[in-house]
Design an enzyme around this catalytic site. Structure first.
Site, PDB file in Angstrom:
ATOM      1  CB  CYS A   1      40.605   6.953  67.571  1.00  0.00           C
ATOM      2  SG  CYS A   1      41.061   8.506  68.161  1.00  0.00           S
TER       3      CYS A   1
ATOM      4  CB  CYS B   1      47.331  10.630  64.216  1.00  0.00           C
ATOM      5  SG  CYS B   1      45.777  11.404  63.786  1.00  0.00           S
TER       6      CYS B   1
END
Lengths: 235, 235
Positions: free
Chosen positions: B200, B86
């Site tokens: 992302c 992440c």
């Protein structure tokens, strides 16, 4: 995840891609609007677990102690129940259960229960599996316990299924491998199976229900749905 | 896994499907002939980690303490280094590093390093990300440190990217969402980007390099390959 949700421990790595496939099915089976709505899974994707097929052939070490060690590990990390997305490894379920104080949910029991609920009473179940899982007799016993006739593979068909599984483990998920597996499954249908159980978590990496004229029970999928239901249940 | 392979700890659940995607890329990047050749990964797919986007907007709790707790947990389970698929969560990397005694491998550093090695000196990097990760400035700082010009998204483009990410997190991986993301990325190319970083881990669930005329750096993929290299390295 809701505060009362249970944390799931996953004994993984048998094979690693089947574990990931199982995790993905858990995610897809979870009603979630945000990351926080998902079920917590703690996973040990563990390549130290000895080959189950070799152990069943008497050619390799007993995986029971390592499976038990992984299970204890997951319990100590906060898992509230355990699952194991590998059918054959359930031959060592008693080693696991003897080592832990939390429930262990059997993929065999869940798959048989799903097959029973999705087929007519007395109809024959086609058991599609690998040589090791066949030799362990896990599904034959569970189906006999509920008085269901079972149509099994021949030794040659089991060897062919194993060859396909080895290809999948090498990353070969070609149409040829998928067709080979489908053709093996259809041989069971030709011999009278009215419902199929895919009793190896590598099979659903290539096969799904849309490919068959009969009901197809993916052991991976059944265990994933049960896992979410148990993690989200209130009692 | 070879005896000397290092065990990988994965701080997961942000989102759960991005974690699974990362695990799959680790498996595919591993040269393996059997289950036993794979890298051991211990994963905490943890939905208790507060929303990183909300925290960056000052609208929710600080995820740092929970991230640190998960990291400590993974170290205690035997992880020898940690990764976190992440990007935005790396805004709390210092909380994690302060809590552990093993290395933490940054997805930001690895992605920037990959982008640098795959593009001409001085060429502009298109930074495709979410509002939270943009506000955290992680990539802007890392690219400035290596003297690379960066082409960033407008606030409207960031909001649109976030809307697509939310659809992906709801399980919507339709062509419409993919096209929307691709079109956003191409706006950066139109403004001069010669290489794109997908900062992302939800983006690579729908985008890959074949969709673009310029080099496309998937942060997920870069981290997966680095993870395998480190787990298998001998030093």
């Amino acid at each position: 995840m809701a505060e009362q949700d249970r944390t799931v421990g996953i004994i993984g790595g048998m094979g690693p891609e089947a574990t990931v496939d199982f995790m993905l099915r858990v995610i897809k089976a979870t009603p979630a609007k945000s990351d926080q709505d998902h079920v917590r899974t703690i996973v040990d994707n563990n390549p130290h677990i000895p080959s189950r097929q070799m152990a069943m052939r008497g050619e390799g070490p007993n995986p029971g102690p390592v499976l038990a060690e992984v299970a204890v590990h997951l319990e100590s990390m906060g898992a509230e129940f355990l699952v194991m997305p590998c059918n054959l490894a359930h031959a060592w379920q008693s080693d696991i259960e003897a080592a832990i104080n939390i429930p262990f949910i059997s993929i065999v029991d869940e798959s048989v229960s799903s097959a029973i609920s999705r087929s007519e009473e007395g109809s024959a179940v086609g058991l599609m599996t690998t040589p090791g899982c066949f030799a362990a007799g896990l599904y034959q016993k569970a189906l006999a316990d509920v008085n269901r006739p079972v149509i099994t593979q021949t030794p040659d068909e089991l060897s062919e299924a194993m060859a396909h599984v080895e290809q999948i483990k090498l990353g070969n998920k070609s149409a040829k491998v998928a067709d080979g597996l489908r053709s093996l499954a259809n041989k069971l249908v030709a011999r009278g199976a009215r419902i199929l159980i895919a009793a190896c978590t590598e099979f659903p990496l290539l096969l799904d229900e849309s490919m068959f004229d009969v009901t197809f029970v993916s052991s991976t999928d059944v265990l994933a749905k049960k896992t979410v239901a148990l993690a989200k249940s209130e009692s």
